[in-house]
Design a protein around this motif. Structure first.
Motif, mmCIF file in Angstrom:
data_model
loop_
_atom_site.group_PDB
_atom_site.id
_atom_site.type_symbol
_atom_site.label_atom_id
_atom_site.label_comp_id
_atom_site.label_asym_id
_atom_site.label_seq_id
_atom_site.Cartn_x
_atom_site.Cartn_y
_atom_site.Cartn_z
ATOM 1 N N GLY A 297 0.806 -1.217 0.000
ATOM 2 C CA GLY A 297 0.000 0.000 0.000
ATOM 3 C C GLY A 297 0.833 1.258 0.000
ATOM 4 N N LEU A 298 0.218 2.335 -0.460
ATOM 5 C CA LEU A 298 0.770 3.683 -0.393
ATOM 6 C C LEU A 298 -0.385 4.659 -0.218
ATOM 7 N N ASN A 299 -0.078 5.886 0.173
ATOM 8 C CA ASN A 299 -1.097 6.907 0.441
ATOM 9 C C ASN A 299 -1.127 7.968 -0.654
ATOM 10 N N THR A 300 -2.285 8.576 -0.847
ATOM 11 C CA THR A 300 -2.324 9.800 -1.646
ATOM 12 C C THR A 300 -1.673 10.927 -0.844
ATOM 13 N N ARG A 301 -1.216 11.946 -1.547
ATOM 14 C CA ARG A 301 -0.550 13.069 -0.881
ATOM 15 C C ARG A 301 -1.496 13.766 0.096
ATOM 16 N N ARG A 302 -0.890 14.403 1.100
ATOM 17 C CA ARG A 302 -1.652 15.090 2.142
ATOM 18 C C ARG A 302 -2.070 16.497 1.751
ATOM 19 N N GLY A 303 -1.423 17.105 0.768
ATOM 20 C CA GLY A 303 -1.660 18.507 0.454
ATOM 21 C C GLY A 303 -0.535 19.353 1.015
ATOM 22 N N ASP A 304 -0.854 20.532 1.488
ATOM 23 C CA ASP A 304 0.146 21.450 2.029
ATOM 24 C C ASP A 304 0.379 21.128 3.504
ATOM 25 N N VAL A 305 1.415 20.346 3.757
ATOM 26 C CA VAL A 305 1.696 19.898 5.126
ATOM 27 C C VAL A 305 2.077 21.081 6.016
ATOM 28 N N ALA B 254 -4.022 14.017 -7.096
ATOM 29 C CA ALA B 254 -3.321 13.167 -6.131
ATOM 30 C C ALA B 254 -3.718 11.704 -6.302
ATOM 31 N N ILE B 255 -4.981 11.455 -6.586
ATOM 32 C CA ILE B 255 -5.440 10.086 -6.839
ATOM 33 C C ILE B 255 -4.787 9.536 -8.098
ATOM 34 N N ASP B 256 -4.757 10.326 -9.160
ATOM 35 C CA ASP B 256 -4.131 9.887 -10.413
ATOM 36 C C ASP B 256 -2.659 9.568 -10.201
ATOM 37 N N GLU B 257 -1.980 10.434 -9.455
ATOM 38 C CA GLU B 257 -0.561 10.226 -9.174
ATOM 39 C C GLU B 257 -0.354 8.925 -8.408
ATOM 40 N N ALA B 258 -1.185 8.681 -7.409
ATOM 41 C CA ALA B 258 -1.055 7.464 -6.610
ATOM 42 C C ALA B 258 -1.325 6.215 -7.447
ATOM 43 N N ILE B 259 -2.341 6.272 -8.290
ATOM 44 C CA ILE B 259 -2.655 5.134 -9.151
ATOM 45 C C ILE B 259 -1.502 4.855 -10.104
ATOM 46 N N ASP B 260 -0.941 5.912 -10.677
ATOM 47 C CA ASP B 260 0.184 5.732 -11.605
ATOM 48 C C ASP B 260 1.377 5.091 -10.901
ATOM 49 N N TYR B 261 1.697 5.572 -9.704
ATOM 50 C CA TYR B 261 2.834 5.006 -8.975
ATOM 51 C C TYR B 261 2.540 3.553 -8.594
ATOM 52 N N ALA B 262 1.306 3.297 -8.179
ATOM 53 C CA ALA B 262 0.921 1.928 -7.824
ATOM 54 C C ALA B 262 0.993 1.002 -9.038
ATOM 55 N N ASN B 263 0.551 1.479 -10.188
ATOM 56 C CA ASN B 263 0.613 0.662 -11.403
ATOM 57 C C ASN B 263 2.058 0.317 -11.757
ATOM 58 N N ARG B 264 2.921 1.281 -11.624
ATOM 59 C CA ARG B 264 4.317 1.096 -12.051
ATOM 60 C C ARG B 264 5.119 0.263 -11.058
ATOM 61 N N THR B 265 4.671 0.183 -9.824
ATOM 62 C CA THR B 265 5.353 -0.632 -8.814
ATOM 63 C C THR B 265 4.548 -1.866 -8.426
ATOM 64 N N ASP B 266 3.422 -2.067 -9.063
ATOM 65 C CA ASP B 266 2.496 -3.164 -8.753
ATOM 66 C C ASP B 266 2.119 -3.175 -7.273
ATOM 67 N N THR B 267 1.814 -1.995 -6.749
ATOM 68 C CA THR B 267 1.366 -1.854 -5.368
ATOM 69 C C THR B 267 -0.100 -2.261 -5.269
ATOM 70 N N ALA B 268 -0.429 -3.021 -4.239
ATOM 71 C CA ALA B 268 -1.754 -3.646 -4.162
ATOM 72 C C ALA B 268 -2.881 -2.664 -3.867
ATOM 73 N N ALA B 269 -2.629 -1.662 -2.998
ATOM 74 C CA ALA B 269 -3.727 -0.819 -2.526
ATOM 75 C C ALA B 269 -3.286 0.630 -2.398
ATOM 76 N N ILE B 270 -4.274 1.510 -2.494
ATOM 77 C CA ILE B 270 -4.054 2.951 -2.387
ATOM 78 C C ILE B 270 -4.971 3.490 -1.301
ATOM 79 N N HIS B 271 -4.377 4.113 -0.302
ATOM 80 C CA HIS B 271 -5.153 4.750 0.757
ATOM 81 C C HIS B 271 -5.446 6.186 0.338
#
Length: 252
Positions: free
Chosen positions: A58-66, A86-103
């Motif tokens: 798993g990985l998380n979507t970005r938090r925004g302005d921390v 942020a969702i698109d970015e997370a999906i792309d990273y997950a696709n490229r690393t074969d990450t199972a889940a996106i929080h």
């Protein structure tokens, strides 16, 4: 035999993500997960995963302005473009690393507009990927003002959207601090659980002390038929490898 995933947002956080993946393998974990991997080149992460034979769970979507205290974007009205980027970015990273889940992180918000916004953005996420989309209630002590406050609220959202790839992140630490009755809630919610995480209560350290008796929790999880690795998302007191007796001493 209970298996564990090293959450590299906390464990070996002083190392690069590829080095942390290798350290998790060297120290007996069965998988890895992370928080925000986006500053690490995808090819470096892929190489470490291939070398270790690990799955990124798993990985998380970005938090925004921390710097402004933001902790997610998906429930923030009038921030839909940023949330979906942020969702698109997370999906792309997950696709490229074969990450199972996106929080998908909801952020600090409340009220009907926030609810509607979160539902819209989650609907966007679950239709953009077949990977598991996770939502996670965070406790009021560590994340005051966070939109998703408890498992009842999370179940209502999951039921309403009725998407097969939308699941609950059941973090025993957050559930214990916010709601209690962890074993009952785990059994009750198991059909919609996509991932389980652990840490001691209330200090969020290794799961070998505190209010929640983890040998009992691990036994219950096994009795329920859970086969996936459990995420060790806790804050080490010192060097990570010096605090792994909980895993290596057959506590589990």
């Amino acid at each position: 035999m209970t298996s564990f995933s090293a959450n590299l947002g906390f464990l070996w956080a002083d190392r690069s993500l590829p080095a942390a993946i290798r350290a998790a393998r060297a120290n007996g974990f069965d998988a890895v997960e992370c928080h925000w991997p986006y500053e690490t080149p995808v090819l470096d992460v892929k190489a470490a995963l291939e070398e270790t034979g690990f799955k990124m769970l798993g990985l998380n979507t970005r938090r925004g302005d921390v710097s402004k205290g933001e902790n997610g974007l998906a429930a923030l009205p009038e921030r839909e473009d940023e949330a979906r980027a942020a969702i698109d970015e997370a999906i792309d990273y997950a696709n490229r690393t074969d990450t199972a889940a996106i929080h998908v992180m909801a952020g600090k918000a409340s009220g009907p507009k926030a609810q509607a916004t979160f539902l819209k953005n989650l609907d966007y996420a679950v239709t953009r990927t077949s990977r598991t989309i996770l939502i996670e209630p965070l406790n009021r002590h560590d994340a005051p003002g966070y939109f998703l406050k408890n498992t009842t609220q999370a179940r209502d959202i999951i039921t309403k959207l009725a998407a097969p790839n939308l699941k609950l992140m059941f973090d025993c630490y957050h559930v214990a601090r916010n709601e209690g009755d962890v074993l009952f809630r785990l059994q009750d919610l198991l059909p919609i659980v996509g991932h389980i995480q652990i840490a001691s209560v209330p200090d969020r350290r290794a799961p070998d002390h505190g209010e929640l008796h983890y040998p009992t929790v691990f036994s219950k999880i096994a009795d329920l038929g859970w086969k996936k690795p459990i995420g060790a998302e806790y804050k080490p007191v010192s060097a990570t490898e010096e605090g792994l007796d909980w895993m290596n001493s057959h506590l589990c």
